[in-house]
Design an enzyme around this catalytic site. Structure first.
Site, mmCIF file in Angstrom:
data_model
loop_
_atom_site.group_PDB
_atom_site.id
_atom_site.type_symbol
_atom_site.label_atom_id
_atom_site.label_comp_id
_atom_site.label_asym_id
_atom_site.label_seq_id
_atom_site.Cartn_x
_atom_site.Cartn_y
_atom_site.Cartn_z
ATOM 1 N N PHE A 37 41.501 100.390 78.084
ATOM 2 C CA PHE A 37 42.453 99.764 79.010
ATOM 3 C C PHE A 37 43.158 100.831 79.845
ATOM 4 C CE2 PHE A 37 45.491 96.464 80.335
ATOM 5 C CZ PHE A 37 44.592 95.434 80.552
ATOM 6 N N GLU B 279 26.521 98.212 87.088
ATOM 7 C CA GLU B 279 26.605 98.568 88.512
ATOM 8 C C GLU B 279 27.687 99.620 88.783
ATOM 9 O OE1 GLU B 279 24.842 97.664 91.443
ATOM 10 O OE2 GLU B 279 26.110 99.300 92.136
ATOM 11 N N LYS C 247 25.112 110.239 86.304
ATOM 12 C CA LYS C 247 24.756 109.194 87.275
ATOM 13 C C LYS C 247 23.298 109.326 87.705
ATOM 14 C CE LYS C 247 29.566 108.705 88.542
ATOM 15 N NZ LYS C 247 30.690 109.300 89.256
ATOM 16 N N LYS D 115 29.717 106.070 81.244
ATOM 17 C CA LYS D 115 28.451 106.769 81.528
ATOM 18 C C LYS D 115 27.842 107.409 80.289
ATOM 19 C CE LYS D 115 31.281 107.904 84.558
ATOM 20 N NZ LYS D 115 32.196 108.565 85.469
HETATM 21 N N1 HSE Z 1 35.363 111.127 88.040
HETATM 22 C C1 HSE Z 1 34.512 110.286 88.784
HETATM 23 C C2 HSE Z 1 34.558 110.708 90.242
HETATM 24 C C3 HSE Z 1 34.943 108.850 88.625
HETATM 25 O O1 HSE Z 1 35.361 111.591 90.581
HETATM 26 O O2 HSE Z 1 33.783 110.216 91.038
HETATM 27 C C4 HSE Z 1 33.891 107.835 88.917
HETATM 28 O O3 HSE Z 1 32.786 107.915 88.073
#
Ligand code: HSE
Length: 327
Positions: free
Chosen positions: A8, A140, A215, A116
């Protein structure tokens, strides 16, 4: 639809707000039956008020009145349909988030996650488990935040061969590099990025390229059907990018950006020279990606890569897709 929110922080609160804002959208009751953070939990099979949850978190630092034990115990204590797993990323082990996701899929329930860690470490295992149990796993918001990319490639571009994706997938690094373009030192730019609330709980995840690598792995497995994990990515972060290098690049009409690249054979994160004005030369916290396909050619997307409401928008779209599938 009965939802548990695991985690949260920024995104969990954003999602609760979005459920409140968009309550008119749903043609069946959508109830939060449990929410927990690292310290506390609260459950109510009748449904918790999302606004009250956010207010309590803001006022007390805890989402609920009960002292947190194990997330699995909370999950086992309620009947639910969908787990929204938005606890902080742990890239070494997958952390609690991985346990929550596995536990839920094993029970044949659905999962939406932007965490992730589980996806970058165990994507194919989780996907196989979901298929075996008839569960839906959607994620997503894990790449690009509000910028649609996973579902864009797997749903809107269905039938296309995606040949490669190159992009900026970390808002913190992009913010730092674009502030350095204006002459700000690295440390100060990092501090500003942290103040914006974009940086990971551990900002080395951002600046060492680890977040972007996660990612890239998620894209490789979900879009290129590869079977790779975080350890397979060649990673260089931005800590070695000096102000001198940035000035030198500027003299040649270039900027330096942290680029993630994925294809059938490439899996790489590195700072690269990008000509000013090129679609990958965006500034600030934006994420952007160039998707090369066989039929449509190049598709360029750009959007907010993080943020409470922005990331929650991706969770909302996953939730609505699950509601459609389950109807
Ligand atoms: N820490 C990541 C960024 C947050 O700066 O893009 C999103 O995944």
């Amino acid at each position: 639809m009965r939802i548990v929110i695991a985690g949260f922080g920024t995104v969990g609160q954003g999602f609760a707000e979005v459920l409140h804002l968009k309550s008119d959208l749903f043609d069946e009751p959508v109830k939060i039956v449990a929410a927990f953070d690292s310290k506390s939990y609260v459950t109510d099979s009748g449904g918790l008020d999302p606004v009250a949850l956010v207010n309590r978190k803001k006022e007390t630092g805890a989402v609920g009145p009960n002292r947190m034990g194990s997330g699995i115990d909370v999950l086992d204590s309620v009947d639910y349909d969908v787990l929204v797993e938005v606890s902080p990323t742990d890239i070494r082990t997958g952390g609690e988030g991985l346990r929550h996701v596995e536990h839920t899929l094993r029970k044949g329930k659905d999962v939406i996650t932007v965490n992730k860690g589980p996806l970058a470490l165990k994507f194919n295992k989780l996907n196989r488990l979901a298929k075996k149990k008839g569960s839906i796993l959607r994620f997503e918001g894990s790449v690009g935040g509000a910028m649609p990319i996973i579902n864009l490639c797997s749903e809107n571009l269905r039938g296309e061969q995606v040949r490669s994706i190159r992009g900026i997938f970390n808002g913190t690094c992009n913010f730092i590099l674009s502030r350095m373009d204006t002459g700000l030192p690295f440390e100060q730019a990092l501090k500003e990025a942290q103040q914006l609330g974009y940086a990971e709980t551990d900002p080395t995840y951002d600046i060492e390229g680890i977040d972007t690598a996660c990612k890239v792995v998620i894209l490789a497995n979900s879009i290129f059907n590869r079977d790779v994990t975080f350890a397979d990515v060649s990673i260089t972060g931005i800590t070695s990018v000096s102000s001198e290098a940035i000035a030198l690049a500027a003299d040649q009409g270039m900027v330096i950006r942290l680029i993630g690249e994925v294809s059938d054979t490439v899996l790489e994160v590195s700072p690269r020279l990008v000509p000013k004005g090129h679609p990958l030369s965006v500034s600030g916290t934006l994420n952007t990606a160039r998707i090369q396909t066989d039929l449509a050619g190049t598709i360029t997307i750009s959007g907010k890569g993080a943020g409470r409401i922005e990331t929650a928008s991706a969770i909302l779209s996953d939730l609505m897709a699950i509601m459609d599938s389950r109807r």
